[in-house]
Scaffold this motif. Structure first.
Motif, mmCIF file in Angstrom:
data_model
loop_
_atom_site.group_PDB
_atom_site.id
_atom_site.type_symbol
_atom_site.label_atom_id
_atom_site.label_comp_id
_atom_site.label_asym_id
_atom_site.label_seq_id
_atom_site.Cartn_x
_atom_site.Cartn_y
_atom_site.Cartn_z
ATOM 1 N N LEU A 197 81.340 -8.788 -56.472
ATOM 2 C CA LEU A 197 80.760 -8.037 -57.186
ATOM 3 C C LEU A 197 80.018 -6.694 -56.386
ATOM 4 C CD1 LEU A 197 78.807 -10.847 -59.284
ATOM 5 C CD2 LEU A 197 81.031 -9.140 -60.067
ATOM 6 N N LYS A 198 79.843 -5.698 -57.043
ATOM 7 C CA LYS A 198 79.126 -4.530 -56.441
ATOM 8 C C LYS A 198 80.134 -3.928 -55.443
ATOM 9 C CE LYS A 198 74.212 -5.813 -57.205
ATOM 10 N NZ LYS A 198 72.902 -6.090 -56.356
ATOM 11 N N SER A 199 81.410 -4.193 -55.463
ATOM 12 C CA SER A 199 82.323 -3.588 -54.678
ATOM 13 C C SER A 199 83.287 -2.528 -55.417
ATOM 14 C CB SER A 199 83.376 -4.913 -54.403
ATOM 15 O OG SER A 199 84.367 -4.385 -53.656
ATOM 16 N N ARG A 200 82.584 -1.235 -55.110
ATOM 17 C CA ARG A 200 83.420 -0.185 -55.709
ATOM 18 C C ARG A 200 84.632 0.377 -54.593
ATOM 19 N NH1 ARG A 200 82.263 3.069 -59.817
ATOM 20 N NH2 ARG A 200 80.259 2.239 -60.006
ATOM 21 N N LEU A 201 85.962 0.443 -54.825
ATOM 22 C CA LEU A 201 86.789 0.641 -54.339
ATOM 23 C C LEU A 201 87.068 2.030 -54.026
ATOM 24 C CD1 LEU A 201 89.766 -1.974 -54.231
ATOM 25 C CD2 LEU A 201 87.597 -1.871 -52.943
ATOM 26 N N THR A 202 87.249 2.833 -53.022
ATOM 27 C CA THR A 202 87.400 4.250 -53.199
ATOM 28 C C THR A 202 88.991 4.596 -52.759
ATOM 29 O OG1 THR A 202 86.582 4.599 -50.815
ATOM 30 C CG2 THR A 202 85.171 4.795 -52.652
ATOM 31 N N GLU A 203 89.568 3.620 -52.395
ATOM 32 C CA GLU A 203 90.955 3.989 -52.003
ATOM 33 C C GLU A 203 91.597 2.588 -52.192
ATOM 34 O OE1 GLU A 203 90.800 3.161 -47.136
ATOM 35 O OE2 GLU A 203 90.935 5.213 -47.755
ATOM 36 N N LEU A 204 93.101 2.649 -52.497
ATOM 37 C CA LEU A 204 93.847 1.366 -52.668
ATOM 38 C C LEU A 204 94.100 0.481 -51.452
ATOM 39 C CD1 LEU A 204 96.759 2.871 -54.533
ATOM 40 C CD2 LEU A 204 94.741 1.620 -55.679
ATOM 41 N N PRO A 205 93.885 -0.810 -51.434
ATOM 42 C CA PRO A 205 94.016 -1.506 -50.176
ATOM 43 C C PRO A 205 95.302 -1.828 -49.596
ATOM 44 C CG PRO A 205 93.833 -3.092 -52.154
ATOM 45 C CD PRO A 205 93.764 -1.356 -52.672
ATOM 46 N N GLY A 206 96.370 -1.698 -50.406
ATOM 47 C CA GLY A 206 97.608 -1.851 -49.894
ATOM 48 C C GLY A 206 97.978 -3.135 -50.371
ATOM 49 N N GLY A 207 99.418 -3.568 -50.463
ATOM 50 C CA GLY A 207 99.780 -4.563 -51.449
ATOM 51 C C GLY A 207 100.032 -4.558 -52.807
ATOM 52 N N PRO A 208 100.498 -5.497 -53.500
ATOM 53 C CA PRO A 208 100.342 -5.323 -55.049
ATOM 54 C C PRO A 208 98.705 -4.953 -55.692
ATOM 55 C CG PRO A 208 101.809 -7.072 -54.276
ATOM 56 C CD PRO A 208 101.053 -6.572 -53.181
ATOM 57 N N THR A 209 98.620 -4.095 -56.221
ATOM 58 C CA THR A 209 97.165 -3.898 -57.011
ATOM 59 C C THR A 209 97.383 -3.374 -58.404
ATOM 60 O OG1 THR A 209 96.732 -2.866 -54.696
ATOM 61 C CG2 THR A 209 95.258 -2.374 -56.732
ATOM 62 N N ILE A 210 96.437 -4.040 -59.074
ATOM 63 C CA ILE A 210 96.471 -3.894 -60.458
ATOM 64 C C ILE A 210 94.878 -2.969 -60.837
ATOM 65 C CG2 ILE A 210 96.089 -5.141 -62.667
ATOM 66 C CD1 ILE A 210 97.388 -7.183 -61.647
ATOM 67 N N VAL A 211 95.062 -1.772 -61.242
ATOM 68 C CA VAL A 211 93.786 -1.191 -61.467
ATOM 69 C C VAL A 211 93.488 -1.383 -63.036
ATOM 70 C CG1 VAL A 211 92.801 1.332 -61.451
ATOM 71 C CG2 VAL A 211 94.569 0.555 -59.777
ATOM 72 N N ALA A 212 92.270 -2.239 -63.187
ATOM 73 C CA ALA A 212 91.988 -2.305 -64.495
ATOM 74 C C ALA A 212 90.756 -1.742 -65.008
ATOM 75 C CB ALA A 212 91.703 -3.923 -64.781
ATOM 76 N N THR A 213 90.488 -0.516 -64.490
ATOM 77 C CA THR A 213 89.227 0.096 -64.943
ATOM 78 C C THR A 213 89.428 1.209 -66.187
ATOM 79 O OG1 THR A 213 89.885 2.102 -63.689
ATOM 80 C CG2 THR A 213 88.794 0.030 -62.424
ATOM 81 N N GLU A 214 88.379 1.815 -66.632
ATOM 82 C CA GLU A 214 88.541 2.844 -67.630
ATOM 83 C C GLU A 214 89.618 3.856 -67.022
ATOM 84 O OE1 GLU A 214 84.908 4.325 -69.030
ATOM 85 O OE2 GLU A 214 84.070 2.578 -69.323
ATOM 86 N N LEU A 215 90.177 4.521 -67.639
ATOM 87 C CA LEU A 215 91.143 5.524 -67.244
ATOM 88 C C LEU A 215 90.809 6.720 -66.675
ATOM 89 C CD1 LEU A 215 94.251 5.654 -68.028
ATOM 90 C CD2 LEU A 215 93.835 7.228 -69.574
ATOM 91 N N SER A 216 89.511 6.999 -66.927
ATOM 92 C CA SER A 216 88.879 8.266 -66.092
ATOM 93 C C SER A 216 88.755 7.654 -64.507
ATOM 94 C CB SER A 216 87.432 8.679 -66.753
ATOM 95 O OG SER A 216 86.682 7.433 -66.917
ATOM 96 N N SER A 217 88.285 6.162 -64.224
ATOM 97 C CA SER A 217 88.294 5.767 -62.956
ATOM 98 C C SER A 217 89.465 5.580 -62.453
ATOM 99 C CB SER A 217 87.437 4.209 -63.161
ATOM 100 O OG SER A 217 85.991 4.741 -63.843
#
Length: 385
Positions: A197-217
């Motif tokens: 929690l309270k963990s806002r990523l600003t770049e992709l971490p590498g490895g398979p990643t699912i981005v499940a945020t609002e489209l604007s984010s």
């Protein structure tokens, strides 16, 4: 299974994706920027449990089966018979019980609407302008749009057939989306998902990643300006009042596209004893000020909850602008929305991407597809190592 899948976003789509990946044997870390999980499914703390937008479920799709198979639904509430009868329509400024004949013919019609024509033009030619406008306004509860008639005729027709079908598939889960999301979070933790929690990523971490945020984010995180889609704009009023037997349960606003529902009739746990909890929505017109939209909302409130100002015990207002689910313009379908598979083992999930359904269903269906792709990508990397 070695390696790790990262899920960005702890709302409905993120939790579905995390659970699905973990069930497949993957190690999963979920990052949520806020202090709590839930996304737009979050609710206010008791005694007034209010959500951002309607929080019903539809039991006629695979998403409901997915939740049911995992015992995540919990208890289902139903309005008592007197309440269930207090369903009506705002039609020419007055409350009426039955659906107008023109709207009834349109909903019962069998002719398939085209994708490449706007709903207003198509429906007006077949059922008359008044029936077309009433139908467009009736379904604004799902589109959150003040001009639903401009959307694809096929898109609007699909929503009408589900939302106004005589065979009602709506279910009211006790505690609403928040209760379901809490059970999903517990399920994820039981499966070993690490939740940050309270963990806002600003770049992709590498490895398979699912981005499940609002489209604007997601657009910012992925640096992809193509991640846009049409959405609605709506003001909302959550309102608790002293209970009165004359209050309406559900009101479809055929005049201006508003919607009224009493959440506490099927689920008394969301409000203190002796009180009723409502949400009233009103889509914002192009160029309209928020204050003017609220004035129109209050007019609908007076019709559905007479004397509400003198009975109010709690209230809050809000606005959902461009974050209320995908809308398809003429010539487009859900398949044309931003794709789930983004390349480089990155996947997108949420209610504005290329998956079928309505709002929450789109989130779940896209999350299931994203999870399948992420697990396959992880398996490939393990076998290649």
């Amino acid at each position: 299974m070695k390696g790790e899948i990262t899920v960005v976003g702890g709302g409905l789509a993120g939790l579905v994706a995390a659970i699905t990946c973990a069930e497949a044997g993957a190690t999963v870390t979920l990052h949520e920027a806020h202090a709590s999980l839930g996304g737009r499914g979050r609710a206010t703390a008791p005694p007034y449990v209010a959500h951002e937008g309607p929080h019903v479920f539809y039991a006629d799709g695979p998403h409901w089966t997915w939740l049911k198979e995992r015992d995540l639904i919990g208890k289902v509430g139903w309005p008592s018979p007197p309440a269930a009868l207090r369903v009506g329509f705002r039609d020419r400024g007055r409350f009426r019980r039955g659906m107008p004949a023109g709207l009834l013919r349109l909903v019962a019609g069998r002719r398939r609407a085209p994708v490449d024509q706007d709903f207003r033009t198509w429906a007006s030619a077949r059922y008359g302008e008044r029936a077309a406008e009433a139908a467009a306004n009736a379904i604004s509860v799902i589109t959150y749009d003040a001009d639903t008639g401009r959307l694809s005729a096929a898109f609007v027709q699909d929503l009408l057939l589900r939302a106004l079908n005589p065979v009602i598939a709506v279910r009211w889960v006790v505690g609403g989306w928040q209760a379901v999301l809490d059970r999903m979070a517990s399920r994820a933790r039981e499966l070993g998902v690490r939740i940050e929690l309270k963990s806002r990523l600003t770049e992709l971490p590498g490895g398979p990643t699912i981005v499940a945020t609002e489209l604007s984010s997601a657009r910012v995180l992925l640096g992809d300006d193509s991640l846009t889609w049409e959405s609605g704009d709506c003001v909302m009023l959550d309102l608790a009042v002293t209970k009165h037997r004359g209050d309406a349960f559900v009101v479809f606003d055929l005049d201006e596209g508003g919607f009224h529902e009493c959440y506490s009739m099927p689920d008394p746990s969301v409000a203190p004893a002796g009180e009723s909890l409502f949400q009233i929505d009103m889509p914002v017109r192009a160029g309209e000020r928020t204050a003017d939209a609220h004035r129109r909302l209050e007019q609908l409130t007076e019709l559905a909850v007479p004397g509400w100002r003198d009975r109010t015990t709690w209230q809050r207002t809000g606005r959902a602008r461009g974050r209320s689910g995908a809308l398809d313009l003429p010539g487009f379908t859900w398949r044309d929305r931003p794709a789930v598979e983004r390349g480089d083992d990155v996947f997108l999930a949420g209610d504005m991407v290329a998956a079928p359904g309505m709002r929450g269903e789109i989130s779940m269906n896209s999350a299931l597809r994203a999870a399948e792709g992420a697990v396959a990508a992880l398996d490939r990397s393990v076998r290649a190592a």
